[in-house]
Write a protein that holds these residues in place. Structure first.
Motif: not given
Length: 320
Positions: A18-46
């Motif tokens: 994991a790299k970078g920040l999940a919340d730039r305002s509060n300096n919260r880092p991304n972690t392996v357990d962070s949730r992310f949006g996946i845009a059109s990647g979720s067409k597979i669920f449909t």
């Protein structure tokens, strides 16, 4: 540009970073357990939810949209198969090649009102067809909105509830969901858009809540579980899984199944892969049938996932 997000590879053992920040305002880092949006990647669920309804005898791939939803789409004589494969020719609510980008859509239709498939209807239902059904492949988000409405009608449930029950729960994807951007749960990475050397979140750049054409939030481990449950036939029968993963449309460098891209070399499938891009979102995830490896890249920037996937494939997967 520095990568911001998570990568997870299962190739025998599991490796993640994991790299970078999940919340730039509060300096919260991304972690392996962070949730992310996946845009059109979720067409597979449909697509999987549609395939489940076909298995249940409630639908066929040859069924016409105009007959399933005559009030909403009286003039769209297109099949479920054509909608799933982006060959229907129905009008889209967003031109992928238009100037101004995705954010332009929301200047006339505020993004904070876009919460259900029905909310998208005024953007495309009365526009003329783009081409004759089945004539060609043209990536189309509205086609998956229409599929979402079919799912709602046949299940009697809101789209997001149907997917959560039929897919996320069955696959033990306990951290995934269609979360509202103004009510994100803990451990969620905000999507960031770079603009003139500064950053802003994507809260006003995409629909406030995802749905049938994209916008789910997942973790890297949930995507690992997703591929495993798809490939062990927990979500669909073996026969229907084969149908989902068949290249129904042949393109120059790859094929397209039902909600999934399929890359082949020498007539053998090299990988099944998903991808999604929105302002503040880039996503790639793939299953490699040769050895069952699974790779997911989640990023809370508009770019970066593709480059990270190529790098990891080059180091860990191509040598085989």
């Amino acid at each position: 540009m520095a990568f911001s997000g998570v990568a997870l590879l299962k190739k025998g053992e599991t490796w993640s970073m994991a790299k970078g920040l999940a919340d730039r305002s509060n300096n919260r880092p991304n972690t392996v357990d962070s949730r992310f949006g996946i845009a059109s990647g979720s067409k597979i669920f449909t697509a999987i939810a549609i395939c489940q309804l076909v298995e249940e005898g409630k639908l066929t791939f040859e069924a016409k949209l105009s007959e399933l939803l005559p009030k909403a789409f009286p003039n769209f004589e297109v099949t479920i198969h054509q909608l799933l494969t982006h060959t229907s020719g129905i009008p889209d609510y967003f031109d992928e090649e238009a100037a101004g980008g995705f954010e332009q859509v929301w200047t006339e239709h505020p993004m904070y009102l876009m919460k259900t498939p029905s909310d998208f209807l005024p953007l495309f239902q009365n526009r003329p067809m783009q081409f004759e059904p089945g004539e060609k492949f043209q990536y189309n988000n509205a086609g998956f909105i229409a599929l979402g409405l079919v799912i709602e009608k046949l299940t009697g449930m809101a789209f997001i509830n149907a997917v959560e029950e039929r897919i996320f729960t069955r696959a033990d994807m306990n951290e995934s969901g269609y979360f509202s951007l103004d009510r994100l749960p803990a451990q969620t990475a905000y999507g960031y858009i770079e603009e003139d050397g500064a950053w802003r979140t994507n809260q006003y750049a995409i629909p406030i809540q995802g749905g049938a054409d994209g916008g789910a939030f997942v973790t890297a481990n949930d995507m690992l579980l997703f591929w495993e449950r798809l490939m062990d036939y927990t979500l669909l029968s073996e026969e229907m899984t084969r149908s989902l993963l068949t290249a129904h449309v042949a393109l120059e460098s790859e094929g397209y199944g039902y909600g999934v891209w399929i890359q082949t070399e020498n007539e053998s499938v090299v990988k099944y892969h998903l991808m999604g891009y929105d302002p503040g979102v880039s996503f790639h995830s793939a299953f490699y049938p040769k050895d069952g490896s699974i790779l997911t890249i989640l990023s809370n920037k508009s770019t970066g996932a593709s480059e990270a996937m190529k790098l990891i494939e080059g180091q860990f997967l191509k040598a085989d």
